[in-house]
Design a protein around this motif. Structure first.
Motif, PDB file in Angstrom:
ATOM      1  N   PHE A 184     -16.113   3.115  -4.203  1.00  0.00           N
ATOM      2  CA  PHE A 184     -15.922   2.441  -2.918  1.00  0.00           C
ATOM      3  C   PHE A 184     -15.878   3.449  -1.763  1.00  0.00           C
ATOM      4  O   PHE A 184     -16.324   3.146  -0.657  1.00  0.00           O
ATOM      5  CB  PHE A 184     -14.660   1.576  -2.941  1.00  0.00           C
ATOM      6  N   ASN A 185     -15.338   4.641  -2.006  1.00  0.00           N
ATOM      7  CA  ASN A 185     -15.385   5.682  -0.975  1.00  0.00           C
ATOM      8  C   ASN A 185     -16.813   6.071  -0.649  1.00  0.00           C
ATOM      9  O   ASN A 185     -17.172   6.287   0.524  1.00  0.00           O
ATOM     10  CB  ASN A 185     -14.610   6.924  -1.419  1.00  0.00           C
ATOM     11  N   ALA A 186     -17.650   6.158  -1.671  1.00  0.00           N
ATOM     12  CA  ALA A 186     -19.052   6.527  -1.446  1.00  0.00           C
ATOM     13  C   ALA A 186     -19.769   5.500  -0.582  1.00  0.00           C
ATOM     14  O   ALA A 186     -20.720   5.836   0.134  1.00  0.00           O
ATOM     15  CB  ALA A 186     -19.771   6.685  -2.790  1.00  0.00           C
ATOM     16  N   MET A 187     -19.310   4.245  -0.654  1.00  0.00           N
ATOM     17  CA  MET A 187     -19.889   3.179   0.169  1.00  0.00           C
ATOM     18  C   MET A 187     -19.312   3.140   1.572  1.00  0.00           C
ATOM     19  O   MET A 187     -19.742   2.334   2.402  1.00  0.00           O
ATOM     20  CB  MET A 187     -19.624   1.821  -0.484  1.00  0.00           C
ATOM     21  N   HIS A 188     -18.298   3.965   1.842  1.00  0.00           N
ATOM     22  CA  HIS A 188     -17.562   3.952   3.119  1.00  0.00           C
ATOM     23  C   HIS A 188     -16.906   2.588   3.343  1.00  0.00           C
ATOM     24  O   HIS A 188     -16.821   2.099   4.473  1.00  0.00           O
ATOM     25  CB  HIS A 188     -18.485   4.295   4.290  1.00  0.00           C
ATOM     26  N   SER A 231       0.821  -1.210   0.000  1.00  0.00           N
ATOM     27  CA  SER A 231       0.000   0.000   0.000  1.00  0.00           C
ATOM     28  C   SER A 231       0.855   1.261   0.000  1.00  0.00           C
ATOM     29  O   SER A 231       1.821   1.374   0.758  1.00  0.00           O
ATOM     30  CB  SER A 231      -0.914   0.006   1.233  1.00  0.00           C
ATOM     31  N   ALA A 232       0.482   2.214  -0.852  1.00  0.00           N
ATOM     32  CA  ALA A 232       1.238   3.461  -0.992  1.00  0.00           C
ATOM     33  C   ALA A 232       0.331   4.510  -1.649  1.00  0.00           C
ATOM     34  O   ALA A 232      -0.731   4.177  -2.186  1.00  0.00           O
ATOM     35  CB  ALA A 232       2.491   3.233  -1.833  1.00  0.00           C
ATOM     36  N   PRO A 233       0.740   5.776  -1.625  1.00  0.00           N
ATOM     37  CA  PRO A 233      -0.069   6.812  -2.289  1.00  0.00           C
ATOM     38  C   PRO A 233      -0.313   6.484  -3.760  1.00  0.00           C
ATOM     39  O   PRO A 233       0.563   5.959  -4.449  1.00  0.00           O
ATOM     40  CB  PRO A 233       0.791   8.066  -2.131  1.00  0.00           C
ATOM     41  N   ILE A 234      -1.500   6.773  -4.237  1.00  0.00           N
ATOM     42  CA  ILE A 234      -1.883   6.501  -5.615  1.00  0.00           C
ATOM     43  C   ILE A 234      -1.085   7.380  -6.576  1.00  0.00           C
ATOM     44  O   ILE A 234      -0.908   8.581  -6.350  1.00  0.00           O
ATOM     45  CB  ILE A 234      -3.398   6.737  -5.803  1.00  0.00           C
ATOM     46  N   THR A 235      -0.614   6.764  -7.656  1.00  0.00           N
ATOM     47  CA  THR A 235       0.153   7.491  -8.667  1.00  0.00           C
ATOM     48  C   THR A 235      -0.616   7.648  -9.977  1.00  0.00           C
ATOM     49  O   THR A 235      -0.189   8.399 -10.852  1.00  0.00           O
ATOM     50  CB  THR A 235       1.476   6.762  -8.972  1.00  0.00           C
ATOM     51  N   TYR A 236      -1.727   6.955 -10.127  1.00  0.00           N
ATOM     52  CA  TYR A 236      -2.421   6.911 -11.411  1.00  0.00           C
ATOM     53  C   TYR A 236      -3.231   8.171 -11.726  1.00  0.00           C
ATOM     54  O   TYR A 236      -3.493   8.464 -12.889  1.00  0.00           O
ATOM     55  CB  TYR A 236      -3.375   5.708 -11.461  1.00  0.00           C
ATOM     56  N   PHE A 237      -3.673   8.887 -10.701  1.00  0.00           N
ATOM     57  CA  PHE A 237      -4.487  10.084 -10.919  1.00  0.00           C
ATOM     58  C   PHE A 237      -4.398  10.983  -9.688  1.00  0.00           C
ATOM     59  O   PHE A 237      -3.908  10.566  -8.633  1.00  0.00           O
ATOM     60  CB  PHE A 237      -5.955   9.714 -11.215  1.00  0.00           C
ATOM     61  N   ASP A 238      -4.853  12.209  -9.835  1.00  0.00           N
ATOM     62  CA  ASP A 238      -4.810  13.191  -8.755  1.00  0.00           C
ATOM     63  C   ASP A 238      -5.866  12.853  -7.713  1.00  0.00           C
ATOM     64  O   ASP A 238      -7.067  12.810  -8.016  1.00  0.00           O
ATOM     65  CB  ASP A 238      -5.055  14.591  -9.336  1.00  0.00           C
ATOM     66  N   THR A 239      -5.445  12.610  -6.483  1.00  0.00           N
ATOM     67  CA  THR A 239      -6.374  12.199  -5.420  1.00  0.00           C
ATOM     68  C   THR A 239      -6.730  13.336  -4.465  1.00  0.00           C
ATOM     69  O   THR A 239      -7.319  13.083  -3.414  1.00  0.00           O
ATOM     70  CB  THR A 239      -5.756  11.057  -4.598  1.00  0.00           C
ATOM     71  N   GLU A 240      -6.401  14.565  -4.833  1.00  0.00           N
ATOM     72  CA  GLU A 240      -6.588  15.681  -3.898  1.00  0.00           C
ATOM     73  C   GLU A 240      -7.995  15.722  -3.305  1.00  0.00           C
ATOM     74  O   GLU A 240      -8.168  15.969  -2.105  1.00  0.00           O
ATOM     75  CB  GLU A 240      -6.292  17.008  -4.598  1.00  0.00           C
ATOM     76  N   LYS A 241      -9.004  15.465  -4.094  1.00  0.00           N
ATOM     77  CA  LYS A 241     -10.381  15.601  -3.625  1.00  0.00           C
ATOM     78  C   LYS A 241     -10.989  14.259  -3.188  1.00  0.00           C
ATOM     79  O   LYS A 241     -12.186  14.207  -2.871  1.00  0.00           O
ATOM     80  CB  LYS A 241     -11.237  16.239  -4.714  1.00  0.00           C
ATOM     81  N   PHE A 242     -10.191  13.211  -3.142  1.00  0.00           N
ATOM     82  CA  PHE A 242     -10.688  11.900  -2.737  1.00  0.00           C
ATOM     83  C   PHE A 242     -10.488  11.683  -1.238  1.00  0.00           C
ATOM     84  O   PHE A 242      -9.500  12.134  -0.653  1.00  0.00           O
ATOM     85  CB  PHE A 242      -9.969  10.788  -3.512  1.00  0.00           C
ATOM     86  N   LYS A 243     -11.415  10.951  -0.629  1.00  0.00           N
ATOM     87  CA  LYS A 243     -11.295  10.634   0.798  1.00  0.00           C
ATOM     88  C   LYS A 243     -10.104   9.711   1.047  1.00  0.00           C
ATOM     89  O   LYS A 243      -9.404   9.844   2.052  1.00  0.00           O
ATOM     90  CB  LYS A 243     -12.578   9.964   1.294  1.00  0.00           C
ATOM     91  N   THR A 244      -9.920   8.754   0.160  1.00  0.00           N
ATOM     92  CA  THR A 244      -8.791   7.820   0.254  1.00  0.00           C
ATOM     93  C   THR A 244      -7.795   8.131  -0.848  1.00  0.00           C
ATOM     94  O   THR A 244      -8.173   8.218  -2.023  1.00  0.00           O
ATOM     95  CB  THR A 244      -9.275   6.369   0.129  1.00  0.00           C
ATOM     96  N   LYS A 245      -6.546   8.293  -0.477  1.00  0.00           N
ATOM     97  CA  LYS A 245      -5.521   8.741  -1.416  1.00  0.00           C
ATOM     98  C   LYS A 245      -4.449   7.679  -1.669  1.00  0.00           C
ATOM     99  O   LYS A 245      -3.393   7.976  -2.205  1.00  0.00           O
ATOM    100  CB  LYS A 245      -4.875  10.023  -0.889  1.00  0.00           C
TER     101      LYS A 245
END
Length: 416
Positions: free
Chosen positions: A204-208, A35-49
């Motif tokens: 999946f974030n929306a589902m908590h 597990s590590a920070p996501i590199t595929y897209f900008d996660t600034e506005k995501f709950k899980t990064k």
């Protein structure tokens, strides 16, 4: 009807902790976190990064550019892992009866990134439906086994199983049954998934459902720990070559293990939550043991579904205690998702591989990231916490469950 014996003669893995079967085992053995920070897209506005992405994977190492553009990541992963497994099996393509070689593959979602990108492209356009001609063939879940069959000329049964996170375990059980009933000599089976995308993470974030431990992603997947807060999304693939025992023996194949049996059940309870008493999980393990002709006390190790969710982990361990009774305390129980994250439709395949390699090496991989005891979990259970444990493993079980209440269980034993 006398059922034929079925064995595993080849393995291939493409995972967040290793891009080959041997690298994967080294990651499992040493308790490596993927597990590590996501590199595929900008996660600034995501709950899980963060997520368990593949490390160092380059499609150009396996496909030419034109071919890679025609394949969604999940299909690429299927091709790469299955090619490794086929090579590992030592099958002679000039001698095998390709009409009796099948490909049964699992994918819970399929080409999510392809679907996402095409729809976003349409939404940002002028309303003219300019879709890529490869949109549908890239997206559909059954394209993975289709491509494997085309690439190798396998002309036996060919399809995809879809049962959410139980998909590849379902595929493995179907493959087992096709061979032991005499319809195939060999089946390439397993599963792949590539859902670390904007749509996957957002959904999946929306589902908590996901952990939001952004300050410490490497420790976020923590099955059985009192502070667990959801699963970590992973990606990759696992492939197994299943073969009829006499067929394998006649060609002098290396045999990793026998597929002793498989079980299925349904929770029939809730779309995403397990029954709190694990009723469906109890039944699937009982069905699996019955199918294999094994007693509960025969089992040495269980790789649990163990996703690191508050409800799921407790329900599964309660079910294990009910099925195995006092013997449950003598079983090495673990969750390799603590290292790989949750590969959704590919989970059953890579965890079956982990169980097989645990038998081969007489070493049970750890459940990492455990720091705090959960008072709802029986303290007498050996959860193989934080460090691999040596022991003789003659029979290993692998549990896999999916949204919709799908339960699948597979049990392996050393060949005798």
């Amino acid at each position: 009807m006398q059922l034929k014996r079925v064995v595993v003669t080849g393995l291939g893995a493409l995972t967040p902790i290793g891009n080959t079967k041997d690298e994967y085992w080294e990651g499992l053995r040493t308790g490596k976190s993927g597990s590590a920070p996501i590199t595929y897209f900008d996660t600034e506005k995501f709950k899980t990064k963060f997520a368990c992405e593949l490390k160092g994977y380059n499609p150009n190492d396996f496909f030419d550019r034109k071919e890679a553009r025609k394949l969604d990541k999940f299909a690429q992963y299927a091709m790469v892992s299955s090619n490794e497994a086929i090579a590992d099996s030592g099958l002679d393509m000039d001698k095998v009866d390709k009409f009796r070689v099948g490909v049964i593959w699992g994918a819970g979602i399929g080409g999510l990134e392809t679907f996402q990108n095409e729809v976003i492209g349409y939404a940002q356009g002028d309303g003219t439906p300019r879709f890529n001609p490869f949109f549908i063939p890239k997206m559909i879940a059954d394209i993975a086994p289709g491509n494997i069959s085309i690439n190798h000329g396998f002309m036996g049964p060919n399809y995809t199983t879809v049962s959410a996170c139980a998909s590849s375990a379902n595929a493995l059980i179907d493959a087992l049954n096709y061979i032991r009933m005499g319809y195939c000599d060999v089946v390439v089976t397993g599963g792949s998934e590539a859902a670390v995308t904007i749509a996957g993470m957002g959904g999946f974030n929306a589902m908590h459902a996901l952990s939001t431990r952004n300050e410490s992603p490497e420790t976020a997947s923590r099955p059985f720990d009192a502070t667990r807060d959801g699963f970590v999304l992973g990606e990759g693939a696992g492939a197994l070559i299943l073969e009829e025992y006499e067929h394998a023996k006649a060609r002098g194949a290396k045999i990793y293990a026998e597929v002793a049996g498989g079980g299925l059940s349904s929770d029939a309870y809730h779309m995403t939550a397990p029954h709190p008493d694990g009723i469906g999980v109890v039944r699937v393990m009982e069905n699996c043991l019955k199918d294999a002709g094994l007693n509960p006390e025969d089992v040495d190790a269980i790789n649990t579904h163990g996703t690191s969710t508050p409800l799921g982990d407790v329900a599964e361990l309660k079910a294990i205690s009910k099925v195995f009774g006092e013997h449950a305390t003598r079983i090495n129980i673990n969750s390799t998702k603590s290292m790989t994250g949750h590969l959704l439709g590919a989970a059953g395949a890579i965890e079956a591989i982990a169980s097989i390699l645990a038998m081969e090496n007489n070493l049970v991989p750890p459940t990492i990231n455990h720091t705090t005891v959960d008072e709802n979990i029986d303290p007498k259970l050996n959860l193989t916490l934080n460090k691999a444990q040596k022991r003789e493993v003659n029979v290993a079980m692998s549990n896999t469950f999916g949204f919709g209440g799908h339960n699948a269980c597979v049990v392996f034993r050393k060949i005798s």
